[in-house]
Design a protein around this motif. Structure first.
Motif, short mmCIF file in Angstrom:
data_model
loop_
_atom_site.label_atom_id
_atom_site.label_comp_id
_atom_site.label_asym_id
_atom_site.label_seq_id
_atom_site.Cartn_x
_atom_site.Cartn_y
_atom_site.Cartn_z
N SER A 444 0.81 -1.08 0.07
CA SER A 444 -0.03 0.24 -0.15
C SER A 444 0.89 1.44 0.10
O SER A 444 0.35 2.25 -0.27
N PRO A 446 2.59 3.98 -1.75
CA PRO A 446 3.21 4.33 -3.08
C PRO A 446 4.50 4.43 -3.35
O PRO A 446 4.87 4.53 -4.65
N SER A 500 -11.78 5.36 -5.46
CA SER A 500 -10.43 6.21 -5.12
C SER A 500 -9.87 5.87 -3.78
O SER A 500 -8.60 5.86 -3.46
N GLU A 501 -10.70 5.55 -2.90
CA GLU A 501 -10.30 5.10 -1.44
C GLU A 501 -9.28 3.62 -1.60
O GLU A 501 -8.33 3.37 -1.10
N ARG A 504 -6.07 4.29 -3.07
CA ARG A 504 -4.91 4.90 -2.22
C ARG A 504 -4.62 3.71 -1.20
O ARG A 504 -3.30 3.37 -0.72
N ASN A 509 -1.89 6.68 -5.68
CA ASN A 509 -2.16 7.89 -5.50
C ASN A 509 -2.93 8.51 -6.63
O ASN A 509 -4.12 9.30 -6.09
#
Length: 536
Positions: A444, A446, A500-501, A504, A509
C-alpha cells in the motif's frame, strides 16, 4: 499541492492576491513573493514553483524577461502574466515565450482562482501522463531484462531451433542477423555466499546499457548473477575490431570504477552462424576460468614437462597449487566447467610431478583440504553434500593413477558446486521469503519499488531483479501489481469503499491510473468488477 510564486511590484496588489485566496483549500501552496523579476529569479530557482504569477511591467527586470528565464531553466513551470495594458504586442510576445495565461488588471479573486484551477487540471493531466510513462517504462525495462536473459539461455543452450530464437528476438526488438558472431564475457568476481554486491558492481552493471546504447552491433545479455555476456555481430572484416572495442570499453569502465571489484574480461572466437554460438560460449567460458585461475599467464601457457627421472620438488611452481585458485573456481564456476578446469589445473602443475604417487598424494590432499574448507565456509544448518560419502570411498583408488585422480577431482568439484548451488538457492529462498513478506505488508506504500525492496534484501537492484525473476518467474513490477490487484479485488467485493479509496489503500495515489491498470490486468473496470459483470 502545487506550489505558487507571486511577482508584483505594487505592494497592495501583492498583499491582496497573497491573503485573499485560500490557497490550500484549492490545492495550492503559496511559496514566495518578490517585488520585481530581478529579486524573484534566484528565489524561483530555489523554490522551483509549479506556477508563477507575474506582473508584466516592473522595474529592474520585467515579466517577459523573467518568463524567458523561467521557460529556459524550468520549462514545466506554468506562468500567468498580469498586465494593466491591453496591448497585442505584449500578448503576442507572451505566447511566443510559452506563457500559459495573459490576464488584464483589474481582475477579481474569482477570476484568478478560476484560472489557477484550470492550470491545476492541466498539471494533473501532465502528472498523470508522466506517471503512466514512468510506470510503463519500469515495466518495459524489467520485461526486456528478463526476456533478454531468457533469449540468451536459448541462444547458448543449442537446443532451440534458430527460427524460434529469431522470432523471440524480434518480439523484444533485437536483430540477430549478421555475417559473423562473437562473444565477450565480463565476470565481476563476487562471493555470493558471504558478501553482497558492492555499490561499485551495481554502478558498473547500470552503466553497461548506457555505454553500448549506440552500438547496434554489441548486444548485452544478463548471463547470470555474476556474468554479463555481449553478443558481437559484424562482417568478417570488422568482427575482431568490434570485439576488441567492446572488451576495451569494459576494461576502461571497470578500471575507472571506485573500489572496483575483481573483474575479468575475455573474448571468444568468431563463428559464422548463430547455431555455432553455443560452442563459442563454451570455449569463452573455458577461457574465462583459465584467466580467473592463472591471471598472470596466458591461458595457453603451461608448465614445461620434464622427464620423470629429472623430477625434483624444488623445480615445481608452488603458485600453481595456490588454494585460492581452487576457491575462486568453486565460488564462481559452473557444473559443466569442472572437467575443463581440472584438466587445466593439472596441466599447469605438469604431468611429470603427478606421475609420482607421493606427489599425487600431496596434491590431492591440498585439493581436499581446500574443498573441505569451502564446505565449512558454506556452513548452512541442515545441509551436507549428498555425494560426499560415495566420493570418500574412492579416495584411496584416486591416488593409484593420474586418470583416476583426475576423475576423482572432477567429481569432487562437481559435487561441491552442486552443494554450493543448493546452499545459495536456500539462502535466496530465505531472502525471498523476507522480501515477499515485506511486499505483502507494504504494497500500500506508493513509494515501494525495485530499489527500495532491493535495499531490504541488502543487495543491488540489478542483482535483486535477476534473483527475483529466477525465484518467482515474474518481474518485480508484475508481482507487485498482482499483489495490489488481488487486494483491490477483495476490497471491491467485500467493502463499500469508493474506487479512489481503494486505489490509495493498495498504493496508487492517482485513482485514474488505478482504474486504467485494474482494467488492463482484470479485463474489467473496478465498477464493472464490483457489479459482477464478466462472471459466468
Amino acid at each position: 499541492m502545487y506550489r505558487v510564486f507571486l511577482v508584483e511590484d505594487e505592494q497592495l496588489i501583492r498583499i491582496g492576491i497573497k491573503e485573499l485566496i485560500q490557497w490550500e483549500e484549492y490545492g495550492f501552496k503559496f511559496v514566495g513573493e518578490a517585488a520585481d523579476g530581478e529579486l524573484a529569479w534566484p528565489l524561483i530557482q530555489k523554490e522551483k514553483p509549479d506556477i508563477v504569477i507575474t506582473d508584466i511591467r516592473m522595474p529592474f527586470m520585467d515579466g517577459l524577461s523573467l518568463s524567458r528565464l523561467i521557460k529556459k531553466e524550468l520549462p514545466d513551470t506554468l506562468i500567468i502574466i498580469l498586465s494593466g495594458y491591453d496591448d497585442f504586442n505584449y500578448a503576442k510576445k507572451a505566447i511566443e515565450i510559452g506563457v500559459s495565461q495573459y490576464l488584464l488588471k483589474p481582475l477579481s479573486k474569482d477570476q484568478l482562482v478560476e484560472v489557477l484551477l484550470d492550470l491545476k487540471k492541466k498539471k494533473d493531466k501532465l502528472q498523470q501522463s508522466e506517471q503512466y510513462r514512468n510506470q510503463f517504462s519500469k515495466e518495459v525495462q524489467e520485461y526486456l531484462s528478463s526476456s533478454r536473459r531468457s533469449l540468451f539461455d536459448l541462444l547458448v543452450s543449442g537446443k532451440t531451433p534458430i527460427p524460434q530464437i529469431l522470432e523471440r528476438a524480434e518480439i523484444i526488438g533485437i536483430n540477430l542477423t549478421a555475417m559473423t558472431y562473437n562473444l565477450v564475457l565480463l565476470m565481476l568476481e563476487e562471493d555470493l555466499l558471504h558478501s553482497n554486491y558492492t555499490a561499485s558492481s551495481a554502478t558498473i552493471q547500470d552503466q553497461i546499457e548506457q555505454i553500448f546504447a549506440g552500438e547496434p552491433n554489441i548486444i548485452p545479455f544478463g548471463a547470470g548473477i555474476e556474468l554479463t555476456a555481449f553478443l558481437i555481430q559484424s562482417d568478417d572484416d570488422s568482427i575482431e575490431q568490434t570485439t576488441q572495442r567492446c572488451a576495451q570499453a569494459l576494461e576502461q569502465l571497470c578500471h575507472s570504477a571506485e573500489q572496483a571489484p575483481q573483474w575479468t574480461v575475455v573474448t571468444g572466437n568468431p563463428v559464422p552462424r548463430l547455431s555455432s554460438i553455443p560452442e563459442c560460449y563454451r570455449l569463452a567460458r573455458k577461457k574465462l576460468y583459465r584467466t580467473l585461475t592463472y591471471p598472470t599467464s596466458s591461458p595457453q601457457t603451461h608448465t614445461q614437462t620434464k622427464s620423470v627421472l629429472d623430477f625434483n620438488l624444488n623445480d615445481l611452481d608452488a603458485s600453481k597449487m595456490d588454494q585460492q585458485i581452487i576457491r575462486k573456481f568453486l565460488t564462481n564456476g559452473v557444473l559443466e566447467d569442472a572437467e575443463a578446469f581440472t584438466e587445466d589445473y593439472f596441466n599447469s602443475i605438469g604431468s611429470t610431478g603427478l606421475n609420482s604417487t607421493l606427489f599425487r598424494h600431496y596434491v590431492l590432499l591440498n585439493i581436499q583440504f581446500t574443498v573441505n574448507a569451502f564446505w565449512d565456509g558454506l556452513s548452512l544448518e541442515g545441509h551436507t553434500p549428498g555425494g560426499l560419502p560415495q566420493l570418500q570411498q574412492k579416495l584411496e583408488t584416486a591416488i593409484s593413477s593420474l586418470p583416476n585422480m583426475q576423475q576423482y577431482v572432477v567429481e569432487l568439484f562437481q559435487e561441491t558446486i552442486r552443494y554450493r548451488d543448493s546452499v545459495v538457492t536456500d539462502r535466496y529462498r530465505e531472502m525471498m521469503a523476507k522480501v515477499l513478506d515485506y511486499i505483502e505488508e507494504n504494497y500500500s506504500d506508493p513509494e515501494i519499488g525495485l530499489n527500495k525492496v532491493a535495499r531490504v534484501a541488502n543487495v543491488s537492484a540489478t542483482h535483486f531483479s535477476t534473483i527475483f525473476s529466477q525465484q518467482t518467474g515474474k518481474t518485480f513490477v508484475e508481482y507487485l501489481t498482482e499483489t495490489r490487484m488481488k487486494n483491490a479485488r477483495e476490497l471491491l467485493r467485500c467493502t463499500g469503499k469508493s474506487s479512489s479509496e481503494i486505489a490509495r489503500a493498495v498504493g496508487y495515489n492517482d485513482p485514474h491510473y488505478f482504474s486504467f491498470l485494474f482494467k488492463k490486468v482484470n479485463g474489467l473496470s473496478p465498477r464493472d468488477y464490483r457489479n459482477g459483470k464478466g462472471e459466468k
